[in-house]
Design an enzyme around this catalytic site. Structure first.
Site, PDB file in Angstrom:
ATOM      1  N   ASN A 223       2.016   2.114 -23.517  1.00 28.39           N
ATOM      2  CA  ASN A 223       0.827   2.546 -24.247  1.00 28.39           C
ATOM      3  C   ASN A 223       1.022   4.031 -24.560  1.00 28.39           C
ATOM      4  O   ASN A 223       0.887   4.877 -23.683  1.00 28.39           O
ATOM      5  CB  ASN A 223      -0.415   2.325 -23.371  1.00 28.39           C
ATOM      6  CG  ASN A 223      -1.673   2.854 -24.030  1.00 28.39           C
ATOM      7  OD1 ASN A 223      -1.677   3.175 -25.214  1.00 28.39           O
ATOM      8  ND2 ASN A 223      -2.755   2.941 -23.260  1.00 28.39           N
TER       9      ASN A 223
ATOM     10  N   LYS B   3      -0.769   5.884 -26.346  1.00 30.67           N
ATOM     11  CA  LYS B   3      -2.077   6.558 -26.483  1.00 30.67           C
ATOM     12  C   LYS B   3      -2.090   7.462 -27.723  1.00 30.67           C
ATOM     13  O   LYS B   3      -1.515   7.104 -28.738  1.00 30.67           O
ATOM     14  CB  LYS B   3      -2.424   7.329 -25.214  1.00 30.67           C
ATOM     15  CG  LYS B   3      -2.288   6.484 -23.954  1.00 30.67           C
ATOM     16  CD  LYS B   3      -2.977   7.118 -22.774  1.00 30.67           C
ATOM     17  CE  LYS B   3      -2.572   6.408 -21.510  1.00 30.67           C
ATOM     18  NZ  LYS B   3      -3.473   6.640 -20.410  1.00 30.67           N
TER      19      LYS B   3
ATOM     20  N   HIS C 218      -8.870  -1.769 -22.878  1.00 30.22           N
ATOM     21  CA  HIS C 218      -8.297  -0.654 -22.111  1.00 30.22           C
ATOM     22  C   HIS C 218      -9.424   0.219 -21.558  1.00 30.22           C
ATOM     23  O   HIS C 218     -10.450   0.426 -22.215  1.00 30.22           O
ATOM     24  CB  HIS C 218      -7.359   0.172 -23.000  1.00 30.22           C
ATOM     25  CG  HIS C 218      -6.562   1.169 -22.214  1.00 30.22           C
ATOM     26  ND1 HIS C 218      -7.068   2.401 -21.880  1.00 30.22           N
ATOM     27  CD2 HIS C 218      -5.331   1.089 -21.669  1.00 30.22           C
ATOM     28  CE1 HIS C 218      -6.159   3.047 -21.162  1.00 30.22           C
ATOM     29  NE2 HIS C 218      -5.091   2.271 -21.021  1.00 30.22           N
TER      30      HIS C 218
ATOM     31  N   GLU D 231      -9.803   3.326 -21.283  1.00 28.58           N
ATOM     32  CA  GLU D 231     -10.225   4.486 -22.083  1.00 28.58           C
ATOM     33  C   GLU D 231     -11.169   4.042 -23.204  1.00 28.58           C
ATOM     34  O   GLU D 231     -12.075   4.781 -23.588  1.00 28.58           O
ATOM     35  CB  GLU D 231      -8.993   5.239 -22.619  1.00 28.58           C
ATOM     36  CG  GLU D 231      -8.358   6.060 -21.494  1.00 28.58           C
ATOM     37  CD  GLU D 231      -6.871   6.279 -21.604  1.00 28.58           C
ATOM     38  OE1 GLU D 231      -6.281   6.058 -22.666  1.00 28.58           O
ATOM     39  OE2 GLU D 231      -6.279   6.686 -20.568  1.00 28.58           O
TER      40      GLU D 231
ATOM     41  N   GLU E 285      -5.481  -2.639 -14.347  1.00 29.63           N
ATOM     42  CA  GLU E 285      -5.302  -1.191 -14.355  1.00 29.63           C
ATOM     43  C   GLU E 285      -6.517  -0.532 -13.704  1.00 29.63           C
ATOM     44  O   GLU E 285      -7.551  -0.340 -14.368  1.00 29.63           O
ATOM     45  CB  GLU E 285      -5.188  -0.675 -15.785  1.00 29.63           C
ATOM     46  CG  GLU E 285      -4.045  -1.260 -16.580  1.00 29.63           C
ATOM     47  CD  GLU E 285      -3.644  -0.334 -17.721  1.00 29.63           C
ATOM     48  OE1 GLU E 285      -2.502   0.111 -17.714  1.00 29.63           O
ATOM     49  OE2 GLU E 285      -4.486  -0.043 -18.582  1.00 29.63           O
TER      50      GLU E 285
ATOM     51  N   GLY F 151      -3.429   7.714 -15.402  1.00 33.38           N
ATOM     52  CA  GLY F 151      -3.157   9.108 -15.745  1.00 33.38           C
ATOM     53  C   GLY F 151      -3.428  10.095 -14.629  1.00 33.38           C
ATOM     54  O   GLY F 151      -3.459  11.307 -14.857  1.00 33.38           O
TER      55      GLY F 151
ATOM     56  N   SER G 101      -0.494   4.888 -13.490  1.00 32.38           N
ATOM     57  CA  SER G 101       0.462   5.831 -12.884  1.00 32.38           C
ATOM     58  C   SER G 101       1.774   5.178 -12.459  1.00 32.38           C
ATOM     59  O   SER G 101       2.354   5.557 -11.439  1.00 32.38           O
ATOM     60  CB  SER G 101      -0.190   6.576 -11.725  1.00 32.38           C
ATOM     61  OG  SER G 101      -1.219   7.421 -12.223  1.00 32.38           O
TER      62      SER G 101
HETATM   63  C1  PEP Z   1      -2.452   3.210 -19.497  1.00 30.50           C
HETATM   64  O1  PEP Z   1      -2.896   4.008 -20.310  1.00 30.50           O
HETATM   65  O2  PEP Z   1      -2.552   1.981 -19.721  1.00 30.50           O
HETATM   66  C2  PEP Z   1      -1.823   3.716 -18.279  1.00 30.50           C
HETATM   67  C3  PEP Z   1      -1.493   2.858 -17.352  1.00 30.50           C
HETATM   68  O3  PEP Z   1      -1.635   5.070 -18.194  1.00 30.50           O
HETATM   69  P1  PEP Z   1      -0.765   5.871 -17.096  1.00 30.50           P
HETATM   70  O4  PEP Z   1       0.515   5.105 -16.908  1.00 30.50           O
HETATM   71  O5  PEP Z   1      -0.553   7.208 -17.691  1.00 30.50           O
HETATM   72  O6  PEP Z   1      -1.562   5.878 -15.840  1.00 30.50           O
END
Ligand code: PEP
Length: 235
Positions: free
Chosen positions: A6, A8, A88, A90, A157, A163, A193
């Site tokens: 992703n 982003k 997601h 976000e 997630e 993040g 992460s």
């Molecule tokens: C994500 O945005 O789906 C994600 C898992 O981000 P990160 O790996 O940066 O935690």
């Protein structure tokens, strides 16, 4: 296994093209049979022929129309895009998408046969409030979602792990994945992460069919190495 990036709100169209080309060359050089998905920023979407599957981070559930700031199916069709990320954290927590609007989007893109990576995950305060509350919270994120859809991939997630550099323990990931597997037999990715230093052990867990990677996927060499880890596990 399924390894998804992703990107982003990162990488311009030119940078994304370089990224995808490097990744494609890597997959060919390593004769990779892993399923590799990349979700670029909307303005960086482009046609791509090869092993890398390009998906949209978001699109409105409409072919086109008066939905300022959104894109529709016409814009995805232009680039042959048939995969989408839905739910997601976000989009849920920063952009305010409700479960109702998420389910509507899911059903719209399901009807079109899109591969859907559907994300679920709990905020920290929910996790801290106990297992029963946490499972109820996650259950609610399955409302209106066809968990038997054949082109569904689910990504667990935890919001607090995205993040932040924080992750649940390996035991916690495994146990939660085994519980979520009871809700759907769709492939189940872990996200939050994931980086080079923990990807191998996360991928090796029972009930983990791949990873969804945000920040660490921006370094194409790191993301490529995660694909090798998946390949070596031959799950
Ligand atoms: C994500 O945005 O789906 C994600 C898992 O981000 P990160 O790996 O940066 O935690």
């Amino acid at each position: 296994m399924i390894i998804a990036a992703n990107l982003k709100t990162n990488l311009t169209r030119k940078q994304t093209a370089e990224y995808v080309n490097k990744l494609e060359a890597f997959l060919n050089a390593h004769n990779s049979h892993q399923e590799v998905l990349v979700f670029p920023a909307t303005s960086s979407l482009n046609s791509h022929a090869g092993k890398v599957i390009i998906g949209a981070q978001n699109a409105y559930p409409a072919k086109n129309g008066a939905f300022t700031g959104e894109i529709g199916v016409d814009h995805l069709d232009e680039f042959g895009i048939k995969s989408i990320l839905i739910g997601h954290s976000e989009r849920r927590h920063v952009l305010g998408e409700t479960q109702e609007s998420i389910a509507k989007k899911f059903n719209f893109y399901k009807e079109l046969g899109f591969k859907i990576v559907y994300c679920v995950g709990e905020p920290l305060e929910v996790r801290k409030s106990g297992e029963k509350n946490m499972m109820e919270y996650l259950d609610a994120q399955y409302e209106g979602i066809d968990t038997s859809y054949e082109s569904l991939i689910i990504a667990y997630e935890p919001v607090w792990a995205i993040g932040t550099g924080l992750t649940p323990t390996l035991e916690e990931i495994e146990s939660l994945h085994l519980k979520l597997k009871e809700k759907s037999s769709a492939p189940l990715l872990y996200g939050g992460s994931v980086k080079l230093s923990n990807a191998q052990e996360v991928l090796a867990l029972n009930g983990v069919d791949g990873v969804l990677v945000g920040g660490a996927s921006l370094i194409v060499e790191d993301f490529s190495q995660m694909i090798i880890y998946a390949q070596d596990l031959e799950k």
